[in-house]
Structures are given as structure tokens and as C-alpha cells.
Scaffold this motif. Structure first.
Motif, PDB file in Angstrom:
ATOM      1  N   VAL A 106       3.932 -88.990  17.346  1.00  0.00           N
ATOM      2  CA  VAL A 106       2.920 -89.990  16.990  1.00  0.00           C
ATOM      3  C   VAL A 106       3.074 -91.241  17.846  1.00  0.00           C
ATOM      4  N   ALA A 107       4.318 -91.669  18.058  1.00  0.00           N
ATOM      5  CA  ALA A 107       4.525 -92.868  18.855  1.00  0.00           C
ATOM      6  C   ALA A 107       4.114 -92.649  20.305  1.00  0.00           C
ATOM      7  N   GLY A 110       0.292 -92.544  20.539  1.00  0.00           N
ATOM      8  CA  GLY A 110      -0.232 -93.894  20.346  1.00  0.00           C
ATOM      9  C   GLY A 110       0.038 -94.792  21.539  1.00  0.00           C
TER      10      GLY A 110
ATOM     11  N   ALA B 594       5.455 -95.681  12.697  1.00  0.00           N
ATOM     12  CA  ALA B 594       4.212 -95.260  13.348  1.00  0.00           C
ATOM     13  C   ALA B 594       3.579 -94.085  12.624  1.00  0.00           C
ATOM     14  N   ARG B 598      -0.058 -93.986  10.869  1.00  0.00           N
ATOM     15  CA  ARG B 598      -1.065 -92.960  11.158  1.00  0.00           C
ATOM     16  C   ARG B 598      -1.491 -92.238   9.890  1.00  0.00           C
ATOM     17  N   VAL B 646       2.431-101.227  17.265  1.00  0.00           N
ATOM     18  CA  VAL B 646       2.262 -99.975  16.523  1.00  0.00           C
ATOM     19  C   VAL B 646       0.880 -99.928  15.870  1.00  0.00           C
ATOM     20  N   TRP B 647       0.495-101.007  15.299  1.00  0.00           N
ATOM     21  CA  TRP B 647      -0.799-100.997  14.603  1.00  0.00           C
ATOM     22  C   TRP B 647      -1.953-100.878  15.594  1.00  0.00           C
ATOM     23  N   GLU B 649      -1.901 -99.523  18.548  1.00  0.00           N
ATOM     24  CA  GLU B 649      -1.913 -98.181  19.134  1.00  0.00           C
ATOM     25  C   GLU B 649      -2.503 -97.162  18.167  1.00  0.00           C
ATOM     26  N   GLN B 650      -2.089 -97.209  16.915  1.00  0.00           N
ATOM     27  CA  GLN B 650      -2.535 -96.181  15.981  1.00  0.00           C
ATOM     28  C   GLN B 650      -4.002 -96.374  15.583  1.00  0.00           C
ATOM     29  N   ALA B 654      -6.904 -93.778  16.301  1.00  0.00           N
ATOM     30  CA  ALA B 654      -7.633 -93.161  15.190  1.00  0.00           C
ATOM     31  C   ALA B 654      -9.101 -93.602  15.157  1.00  0.00           C
TER      32      ALA B 654
END
Lengths: 225, 738
Positions: A106-107, A110, B594, B598, B646-647, B649-650, B654
Motif C-alpha cells: 500500500v505504501a 501510494g 497507510a 486506505r 500518507v494521507w 498519497e492514499q 483512491a
């Protein structure tokens, strides 16, 4: 009012204990430090347990299809507890592998879609820099030289042949030195922002102590307001 | 590197076989052939068993060294017919083939003579005079030397000759030679003069009966053909068969006068051979058939080669001159034709068959003696050919080493021992390398670390650090200066800094203003109590703005203390607590970093509301909100840059269409700005300055507090900068002491 007063007093005392580090490492500072760490960890554990149990236990008691969906994570979680026992730690390998694998996947996705590709695209092209005039050209120059120089700053090897060594030092060495300048500037800026954040916290704590002392004196009738 | 002794290819150290040709490579050590122990290079003897490792040269006894055969001129050697397809002399085969093609040469006709200039010297010596050949006319006695007269058979019965005197003929030769005519029994040599081994070879002293020749099997056929019919024979009884050795019987010639009236039959003896009359004595020359194509010169003419033999009777020491193939040259006219075949030799099984063209040792010795030193032997001197028969013990011959490994274990002489075969290609000894200075330094460092006592506690470690004098005072002064800079604006209102300027706040303010009423907004609360002092001043104005826009706030956090901090701020910002269920839904802590982000982006209603304990799907503020796709905006309140990353990117992965705004600390501002540049973040408020700017935009009455904060922060930053400069100057002026 009583809770606020107790909170104000405790908060002021703990702040003073932390600020006592100005005089050096002392037990008062360490007391405040241990309290902070212990309270943070304890609160975190409590929140985690409550959150998980409050989510999982009702689902296990129901006859709904969610029972099966929750049962698998519960089993994996129980297996993960074996990691605390060296003799039985192998039972938790699958859970650990699942956590690490899923987290890394996931990382990575992303990072690619959310950071690397958009940031690389945002650097712009030569046409963008030319359209930007002097500012665009300067920006493009700084971006290009800074990126290449920062990468070459970590080139710690040199060719063995003397002729290649001279060529290397005149090209890669110079760019590496420039890259180190960019790194110095970046680290300086990062230190400045971190210092600003710390000073902001200090200002807030001092301000909180001053406000708390004023309230305490007001409550005790020693302050004129 | 090990260099292949076969092809010279360099191979790696330790290789056993060549990488190029596959040949075995010499090992770096010497293996003892007896005990198998490995010995270092250079050892002559095994360290374990003292066996010699480097073999000495094979020492042959002086007596057994083969000497080059003496060249023989004008003498044809006995030979055996070439086997069909066997290894033979090619020149002889060609000679026969040409002879067959030419057919029987007419008598007196020969090959066309070569011109004078083309005749080689050796052939010139062999060629006979061109005049007519009179083979039956012997040379006159006056011109023929005495030794040659002995070689030629007399025309009439040979008168018994007197044996050579003792001074000229050794005893052994006297024993070997058959007396012509009646032989008187001689006394055997004394034991002192004849060695024991020779005594075994000696011929019985009895007279030889010519009527009882040796059996056919013992006498070679060609010798039989040369045999002259016996004349009057002495009446002595022949020696017993067992007393005469076979090889001596082969040399034996029937004694007695030769009857010239009984020449050998034409079929057995060629005509040219008949011209060479065999002497009656059993000399070594008598057993050698004449060379084909050589004719006896007419009487009174001595050929050159014979003259040379007479003039220089000594034996040549040099290597033997190879007899040239006679058929390859043209023989002058008048020479006899080449016989069709050389008479074969009858040999028994024990007699070694000489190779074609090879002269047996016994015959070579006999011929040399007879040709060169006939009659000139030194008394009591053992001729060389006889010396070769002398039994001797093996001297100095080292035994081949036995195999010690494999299925050939115990066998000897399988592999030749050559000097240098076991020697390594590189004779340089491999000495242990001296450790490098870096390795020594690392080893000393490791030794020092291991020798240090373990530190009981961090406090003890801190006490071990020797602080310079005045360190505590300097730290106290720094603290006092910072506190003074912070408290001064509170005590004295100083218009040091003007209204804050934050360009990013304008964009954020515009985005929030565009939100419709009651639109759900996902708020990621990513800071704890440690950062709340700063972040509350950043998040407060933004939350106020959102609440003012009638937005429904869905709060979630990846930090356990995040929901609690959020509750404190939300409770303080919400004017009417009764509206909280409708306006705010705190979904609490969300583990997994992460992966948790997600997961929650797709299942917002699958959680529990913290304040009420109800499922999120039943919360009033969560109506119509099941995933991130149902929210109008995502607000990230992060004190650390990684949380914002992280936020972003996700959410970008999404739902890229969902706008993201951020409220970050001053520490995270530097790393958040690139996302603002790329448009992934529509607006951002950063640090106390950003919060103050946002507060000023909202004008909610919190400006006085922000004024204090900004003044204190500004003075503290100046104080820190001043302290840094002073410290650097002290460091530069006072020396580089810590």
C-alpha cells in the motif's frame, strides 16, 4: 471548575518540571518525562484495546456474516501474540508477513501515484521554464542542478585510473560539491522550521503557565485580575 | 596463478586441471609417493617418512649405455623379409618394387650411371670400376693385403693355418675360432685369467666334427647358405649339444678345409655372392652377407672403399652413417643386379629378431673387431660386445614410485617421473599477508569497545560526559534569554510585527468558502498533546470556518491520542454542544498507518462513533457517508510531514477528484509545499503564522491572543539567531574546543 483547576495546576507544574531542564538533567525533568511517556503509552494502549474490542467483540457475538469476516483477523491477531514468546514466535510469522507485506504494498503504490509521479511531473519541462521568463529559467536551473548535485553528493567512489580520476573530480566532484550546498540549504530550512515549531510550543507553554498562574492567583484572591 | 605445463594457460590458484586443455596442473605441494603426505615445495625429502621427493636422473651404468653403431661399408646385413603391412624400411620396399618393375636385370647390365657431378661421394666410393668384371679372378697375392687374403676363400683346399700367437689373439678369440683342419685340443684357460661368466660361455675343447653340423634350427639359413662344404675334418668327436650355447652355435662355422669344387647351389647363393668367397675361419665378417650391388673388383684392383678400410682400420667413434637406400640411385652399368630377396635368417624362438636394417650387438661388435682391430687386441682385454653380456647388478636405478591413490594403488611405473612435473608453476611461497592499517584500526576499536565496562544507566552515561566549565551557566543563560524573549511581549505590548502574511491561506479560505451546507468533510486528526500547543492554533481557525459553513465533520486519526485531542478542540469550538451529534462524528483511532488509511477511505461507515459508542452508520453526522467518495473535502491536520504524505498519497490514489486541504505545523510546512505546488493540496495553513493569518481572515475575536503569540515567537526567533551567532563567534575566536 474543580477539574479545570486541577488540570491547570498539574499542567503548570509539569511544564515547570520540563523547563527545569534549563538547569541541566535533573530528577524533576525526568519525572515529567516519564509521566509523559507513560501516560502516552498507556492512553494509546487503552484506546487501542477499547477500539478493537468494541469493534470485534460485538461482531463475534452476532450470527451475521460479519462474524466470519471478523474471525480471521482475530485468529491472525492471536497468532501475532505468540511473537512475545521466543519459543512460539514462529506462530506469528504469517501475521507479521501479512502486516509487512500489505503495508509495504500500500505504501509503495501510494508513493508512486501520490508523490513520485506527480512531483516528477511538477518539475516541468524546458518549455515551461522558458515560458516562465527569468524566474522560470532560474527555477529550472535550481531544480536541475540541485537534483543532480544532491544525487552526486552521495557518490563516494572514484575511478582507479588517474585520468578518469581527474575527469571525475572535475565533473562529478564539482556537481557533488554544489549538491552539498543545496543539501546544506535544505537542512538549514528544515532546522529552521523545526526550531520555529519548537519555539511555538514553548511560547504556548509559557503562555499557558502565565495564564494558569494568573488564574490560580485569581482563584486564591491574590491577583487583581 | 598456475600455468599449465602443457599449453601455458594461466589457471586459478588451487586448480587441479587446466581450464584450457584439461591437462593436470601441478599442485602447489609435493605429495610423498610413499606415505602420501603433502610436503612444501622445495623439499627434497618427505617430512614424514624421509622418502626422496624429487627423483634423481635415471642413472644408467656406464657399461649399459648404448654406443652408436659403427658404420659398415660394403657389408650387407642379414635381415628378415618385411612383414606384410608391417613396419619396415620404406626405402627397402621401394627398392623391391622398383626391382620388380624392372624385371630381372640382364647380367652385366645395370642402371644407367649417373654423371660425374651427380654421383654422391659415398656412392662414388661404392661404385666399382666400369671395366668388365671378372669375379672369378681373385686379386694377386702381391696386391691383396694379408688381412684381405684371410677374408677371401682360397681356390683350393685351405691349408690349416697356424693359430695366431698368444700375443696377438686373445684366448677368448682362440676359443671361439674354429681351427682349420684338425684341431688339437687345447688346454682350457686358467681360472685366474678367465672370468667365471666367461667360463660358462666357453666352448668345449673337443674337436669339432664337420660331419655333424649344428642343427638347422640353430644355424641361420643365410649362414647355412654361406657355409662352405667341409673339407677334411679332424676325427675329434663333436661337442655335446648341451655344452655349446645356442648363440655360440650360431657363430660357429664348420671347420676344416673348404672344398672349392662344391660351391653353393645357384638357387641358394646368388652369383654375386659367390664371388665373395667366404673365408674358412668363422670370423664375424663371414656371417655378414655382402651388400647387394657391390662387386668384387677385378684382380689387381682394389676399390677405394677397401683401400680406406685398409688404411684406416680403426673404428669410427661418431654416430653411424645411415645407409642410403641404394635403389634410389642409379647403379653404374656393369654392376650386378639386385637380388630379388635377401636370404632369410633362420632364428630360433629365443634369438631376438633384429629389426630390418638393425645390426645385432654381437654382430656389430664382431664386425668392428674384425674390420678394425683384427689381430690387434690387447691381451686380457674383454671386447666390448662380450662385455655387454657380462651380468651385472643394477646400480643406481631408482625404483618407480608406487601409486598411492585410486584403483592403481600399489602399481609402479605407471606414470613417468619427470623433473619439475610436481613443481608448482609459481614457485613463490605464499606468505601470510600483513593486515592493513585500516583492519588494525578496526580491530583496535572493536577491542576497545569490548574492553569497556557496561554502562549501568543513561544517567551514569550522562555523568561520564565531562562538560566544560561554565556549560551549565551558559545553558541557564540561554534559557533565561529565551524565556525573557517570550515573556516580554506579554508584559509590554510591542508592535514589533505587523499582520501575518500567508499566501496559502487565501486559497484554503476560498476552498472552504465554496463548501455547501451540511456537506460531509473528512478530517484527519494527526497530532497529539505534544503538538497541540501549536496545532490547536493552526486547526482552530480552520475548524471554526468549517463549522461556520455548516459542514459535517467526520474525524478519524491514525494516532491513538488524536481522537482525544480532537474532542477537546471540537468541544471548545462548537458553540452549541447540542448540535454535536449532527455536526461532528468522531470515528476514533484507526490502526494500520497507510493500510489503515486506505481501508478507512473505503469503509467510513464501518467504524464506531467515539462519543456515542454507536456504529458510524447510525451517527447523525454520517448520513449518506459510506466512503471518501461521499465527502466534499478532506482536511489533514498533521504535525509531522509523514502523516500528511500518507494521507495525500492514499487519497490521491483512491479518489483523485476529492480536494485536499491541510493544516500543518511549521515543521511540516517545508515538506508540504511541493504538494501545494502540484495541486494535490488545494490550500494549506502552516504554523502559528498561518493560523494567525487564517484567524485574521475569519475575525473571530482571537486576534489579541495571536498577537501575543506572534510577538513572543518573533522575539524568541531573534534571540535564538543572536545566540547562534554569538556561539559561532565564540567558537571561532576561542578555538575549536567543545
Amino acid at each position: 471548575m474543580t477539574a479545570d483547576l486541577i488540570g491547570l495546576i498539574v499542567g503548570t507544574l509539569l511544564t515547570l518540571l520540563v523547563l527545569s531542564y534549563i538547569l541541566g538533567d535533573n530528577p524533576l525533568y525526568r519525572l515529567a518525562l516519564h509521566l509523559l511517556v507513560g501516560a502516552t503509552v498507556g492512553y494509546g494502549v487503552a484506546v487501542t484495546v477499547v477500539t478493537v474490542l468494541r469493534t470485534v467483540l460485538p461482531a463475534l457475538q452476532n450470527d451475521s456474516p460479519d462474524r466470519v469476516r471478523v474471525l480471521i483477523p482475530v485468529i491472525l491477531g492471536i497468532l501475532l501474540l505468540f511473537k512475545g514468546f521466543p519459543r512460539w514466535s514462529a506462530w506469528g510469522n504469517f501475521s507479521t508477513a501479512l502486516l509487512v507485506g500489505v503495508g509495504a504494498a500500500v505504501a509503495l503504490s501510494g508513493a508512486l501515484l501520490g508523490t513520485i509521479i506527480p512531483q516528477a511531473a511538477a518539475v516541468g519541462s524546458l518549455d515551461d521554464w522558458l515560458r516562465g521568463g527569468a524566474y522560470g529559467l532560474l527555477n529550472g536551473f535550481l531544480v536541475t542542478v540541485g537534483t543532480i548535485g544532491a544525487l552526486l553528493a552521495f557518490a563516494f567512489t572514484v575511478p582507479r585510473r588517474p585520468t578518469l580520476q581527474r575527469l571525475w573530480n572535475n565533473s562529478v566532484g564539482v556537481l557533488g560539491q554544489m549538491g552539498r550546498l543545496f543539501l546544506l540549504a535544505t537542512f538549514g530550512a528544515a532546522f529552521a522550521t523545526a526550531l520555529t515549531a519548537s519555539l511555538t510550543v514553548l511560547v504556548g507553554r509559557v503562555y499557558a503557565v502565565v495564564i494558569g498562574l494568573q488564574r490560580l492567583l485569581t482563584l486564591l484572591g491574590m491577583s487583581s485580575g | 596463478m598456475i600455468y599449465c605445463p602443457k599449453c601455458g594457460t594461466a589457471n586459478r590458484q588451487g586448480s587441479k586441471f587446466c581450464n584450457e586443455c584439461g591437462g593436470p596442473l601441478p599442485t602447489t605441494g609435493l605429495r610423498c609417493p610413499m606415505c602420501g603426505a603433502m610436503n612444501p615445495t622445495g623439499n627434497l625429502f618427505c617430512d614424514r617418512c624421509h622418502t626422496r621427493l624429487i627423483p634423481t636422473e635415471r642413472v644408467l651404468p656406464e657399461e649399459t649405455k648404448p654406443e652408436p653403431p659403427s658404420p659398415l661399408k660394403g657389408i650387407s646385413l642379414p635381415s628378415v623379409p618385411l612383414a606384410e603391412g608391417g613396419v619396415g624400411e620404406e626405402w627397402l620396399a621401394e627398392l623391391r618394387a622398383e626391382a620388380e618393375e624392372m624385371g630381372p636385370a640382364p647380367e652385366g647390365a645395370g642402371v644407367a650411371p649417373l654423371p660425374e657431378g651427380e654421383i654422391p661421394p659415398w656412392l662414388a666410393e661404392l661404385t666399382a670400376p666400369a671395366g668388365p668384371v671378372a669375379p672369378k679372378a681373385p686379386p694377386p697375392e702381391a696386391t691383396v693385403p694379408e688381412w684381405l687374403a684371410e677374408l677371401t676363400a682360397p681356390a683350393g683346399p685351405v691349408a690349416p693355418e697356424a693359430p695366431p700367437s698368444e700375443a696377438t689373439v686373445p684366448e677368448w678369440l682362440a676359443e671361439l675360432t674354429a681351427p682349420a683342419g684338425p684341431v688339437a685340443p687345447e688346454a682350457p684357460p686358467s681360472e685366474a685369467t678367465v672370468p667365471e661368466w666367461l667360463a660358462e660361455l666357453e666352448v668345449p675343447a673337443g674337436p669339432v666334427a664337420p660331419e655333424a653340423p649344428p642343427p638347422e634350427a640353430a644355424v641361420p639359413e643365410w649362414l647355412t647358405e654361406l657355409e662352405v662344404p667341409a673339407g677334411p675334418v679332424a676325427p675329434e668327436a663333436p661337442p655335446p649339444e648341451a655344452a655349446v650355447p645356442e648363440w655360440l652355435a650360431e657363430l660357429e662355422v664348420p671347420a676344416g678345409p673348404v672344398a672349392p669344387e662344391a660351391p653353393p647351389p645357384e638357387a641358394a647363393v646368388p652369383e654375386w655372392l659367390a664371388e665373395l668367397e667366404v673365408p674358412s675361419r668363422s670370423s664375424p665378417e663371414a656371417s655378414v652377407p655382402p651388400l647387394a650391388g657391390i662387386t668384387v673388383p677385378p684382380s689387381g684392383e682394389i676399390p677405394d672403399w677397401l683401400r680406406e678400410v685398409q688404411a684406416a682400420p680403426q673404428v669410427q667413434e661418431g654416430p653411424p652413417a645411415k645407409l642410403p637406400p641404394i635403389a634410389l640411385v642409379d647403379v653404374p652399368t656393369g654392376m650386378p643386379a639386385v637380388p630379388e630377396s635377401v636370404p632369410p635368417v633362420l632364428l630360433d624362438e629365443e634369438t631376438p629378431i633384429p629389426a630390418p636394417g638393425e645390426i645385432p650387438d654381437w654382430l656389430r661388435a664382431a664386425s668392428e673387431e674384425a674390420l678394425s682391430e683384427f689381430g690387434g687386441l690387447v691381451p686380457a682385454e674383454i671386447p666390448e660386445w662380450l662385455r655387454a653380456l657380462q651380468p651385472r647388478a643394477e646400480v643406481g636405478v631408482e625404483e618407480e614410485p608406487a601409486e598411492t591413490e585410486g584403483f592403481l594403488t600399489g602399481l609402479r611405473g605407471l606414470l613417468p617421473i619427470g623433473r619439475g612435473l610436481d613443481m608448482p608453476a609459481t614457485a613463490q611461497p605464499s606468505l601470510p599477508r600483513a593486515p592493513s592499517p585500516a583492519a588494525v584500526a578496526r580491530a583496535e576499536l572493536l577491542q576497545g569497545l569490548l574492553s569497556r565496562p557496561l554502562i549501568a544507566s543513561p544517567m551514569a552515561a550522562a555523568r561520564e560526559v565531562q562538560r566544560p566549565t561554565g556549560w551549565a551557566l551558559a545553558r541557564f543563560l540561554v534559557g533565561v534569554i529565551l524565556l525573557g524573549a517570550i515573556l516580554l511581549p506579554m508584559l509590554i505590548r510591542l508592535p514589533l510585527f505587523g499582520p501575518p502574511v500567508a499566501p496559502t491561506v487565501e486559497a484554503l479560505f476560498a476552498v472552504v468558502n465554496q463548501l455547501s451546507s451540511s456537506i460531509p468533510v473528512l478530517v484527519a486528526w494527526e497530532y497529539g498533546p505534544a503538538e497541540a500547543e501549536e496545532m490547536d492554533r493552526v486547526a482552530g481557525p480552520l475548524i471554526d470556518h468549517l463549522l461556520r459553513q455548516e459542514a459535517r465533520l467526520v474525524v478519524v486519526s491514525t494516532r491513538p491520542e488524536g481522537p482525544a485531542v480532537a474532542e477537546v478542540l471540537l468541544a471548545s469550538r462548537l458553540a452549541d454542544p447540542s448540535e454535536r451529534p449532527r455536526r461532528i462524528a468522531n470515528l476514533g483511532y484507526m490502526p494500520g498507518q497507510a493500510a489503515g488509511v486506505r481501508a478507512v477511505l473505503g469503509n467510513l461507515d464501518d467504524r464506531t462513533e467515539v462519543s456515542t459508542g454507536l456504529p458510524a452508520s447510525q451517527a447523525e453526522a454520517m448520513v449518506g457517508v459510506r466512503s471518501v467518495a461521499d465527502v466534499g473535502m478532506v482536511v489533514v491536520l498533521a504535525a509531522q510531514p509523514d502523516d500528511l504524505r500518507v494521507w495525500v498519497e492514499q487519497v490521491s490514489a483512491a479518489r483523485p477528484d476529492v480536494p485536499i486541504v491541510a493544516g500543518v505545523s511549521a515543521r511540516a510546512e517545508l515538506m508540504s509545499t511541493p504538494y501545494l505546488t502540484t495541486g494535490q493540496i488545494r490550500g494549506m495553513v502552516a504554523g502559528l503564522t498561518g493560523g494567525a493569518a487564517y484567524e485574521e481572515k475569519l475575525d473571530t475575536g482571537w486576534g489579541r491572543e495571536y498577537e501575543y503569540y506572534l510577538n513572543s515567537l518573533g522575539l524568541a526567533q531573534i534571540a535564538v539567531a543572536a545566540l547562534a551567532v554569538i556561539g559561532a563567534l565564540i567558537f571561532l575566536v576561542g578555538g575549536r574546543k567543545r
